[in-house]
Design an enzyme around this catalytic site. Structure first.
Site, PDB file in Angstrom:
ATOM      1  CG  ASP A   1      -4.820  12.608   7.195  1.00 13.51           C
ATOM      2  OD1 ASP A   1      -3.727  11.970   7.728  1.00 13.51           O
ATOM      3  OD2 ASP A   1      -4.916  13.253   6.264  1.00 13.51           O
TER       4      ASP A   1
ATOM      5  CB  SER B   1       5.565  -5.347   6.853  1.00 13.69           C
ATOM      6  OG  SER B   1       5.831  -6.077   5.586  1.00 13.69           O
TER       7      SER B   1
ATOM      8  CE1 TYR C   1       3.914  -0.542   4.123  1.00 13.47           C
ATOM      9  CE2 TYR C   1       5.250  -2.576   3.564  1.00 13.47           C
ATOM     10  CZ  TYR C   1       4.020  -1.714   4.121  1.00 13.47           C
ATOM     11  OH  TYR C   1       3.378  -2.565   4.896  1.00 13.47           O
TER      12      TYR C   1
END
Length: 280
Positions: free
Chosen positions: A82, A160, A173
């Protein structure tokens, strides 16, 4: 800010001239258990690369590793981690500094948080920042140290298009993905001349589990690229040594105009007096 720093735009789709061609042997991929990461694993294994697969889902990782070993005959390590946990992140950093050396780092692991910044959960925000910005930064730092010493290597950062369109995404984000782009650009400037190739990949909507994990539905998107197509395009950009790869853009001139506008604006950054409109 030094004037020299503004004199020349950073090349984006233009092929890097500083990349030293070396035989790539080992690739480490984060977020490799599904979606874009698992396809990167399949494609790189098909190219003959040994792999280090990193994700939280141990069962998925082991199943993928077994499939790729059987199909392509490559060596595959699995690290269940993680990346929001400092100790587990540290395990991956140690692997990047160990032998056999990692020649390609694919910083793919990432997540989103539904909703905006107002009334958000501080713990969720911190986890998102750790996964989307802190982890890839520390992993890149761990990888690039050895790459510079060896005189070759590649770092692929998955961003992105929302990093360029923050108005389309509430919350942080988009800001984390903007960071991935600027990290790639600055890292290219720092180490590109030392044989290190850096690529930022900016997907638009892509058909993966990302939306479902946020409680959304990808089928509600008016248009979404298949993850296989996205990775194949990204690898084509990788082979061409692009600094920035944006698979859905049909005409590279759109990006070139964006970059030119950025550099035109940058020409004013060295002015020592405020612009006339600010002088009352």
């Amino acid at each position: 800010m030094r004037r020299a720093a503004l004199a020349k735009p950073i090349p984006a789709f233009e092929a890097s001239q500083s990349f030293k061609e070396t035989e790539m042997t080992v690739a480490l991929i984060t977020g490799a258990s599904s979606g874009i990461g698992s396809i990167y694993a399949s494609r790189l294994a098909a190219r003959g690369h040994d792999l280090v697969l990193v994700a939280r889902a141990a069962d998925r990782l082991n199943a993928l590793a077994e499939e790729l070993r059987s199909t392509h005959g490559v060596n595959i390590e699995v690290i269940t981690a993680d990346l929001t946990d400092a100790a587990q992140l540290g395990t991956v950093e140690q692997r990047l500094r160990a032998d056999p050396p990692v020649d390609i780092l694919v910083n793919n692991a990432g997540a989103g948080v539904a909703g905006g910044l107002a009334n958000s959960d501080p713990a969720a925000l911190e986890n998102l920042l750790r996964l989307n910005t802190l982890a890839p930064t520390l992993l890149a730092a761990a990888a690039v140290d050895g790459m510079v010493k060896r005189g070759g290597g590649s770092i692929v950062n998955i961003g992105s298009v929302l990093g360029l369109l923050p108005e389309y995404a509430p919350g942080i984000y988009a800001a984390t993905k903007s960071y991935m782009l600027t990290l790639s650009q600055s890292l290219h400037t720092e180490v590109g001349g030392q044989g290190i190739y850096v690529q930022a990949v900016l997907p638009a909507a892509t058909r993966t589990e990302f939306y479902a994990r946020m409680g959304g539905d990808i089928s509600a998107m008016p248009a979404a690229m298949e993850a296989d197509d996205l990775v194949d395009a990204a690898l084509s950009g990788f082979d061409q040594k692009e600094l920035v790869t944006i698979p859905p853009i049909p005409d590279v001139a759109a990006w070139e105009a964006f970059e030119q506008a950025r550099m035109t604006m940058a020409g004013g950054f060295t002015n020592t007096k405020p612009a006339e409109r600010y002088r009352a």
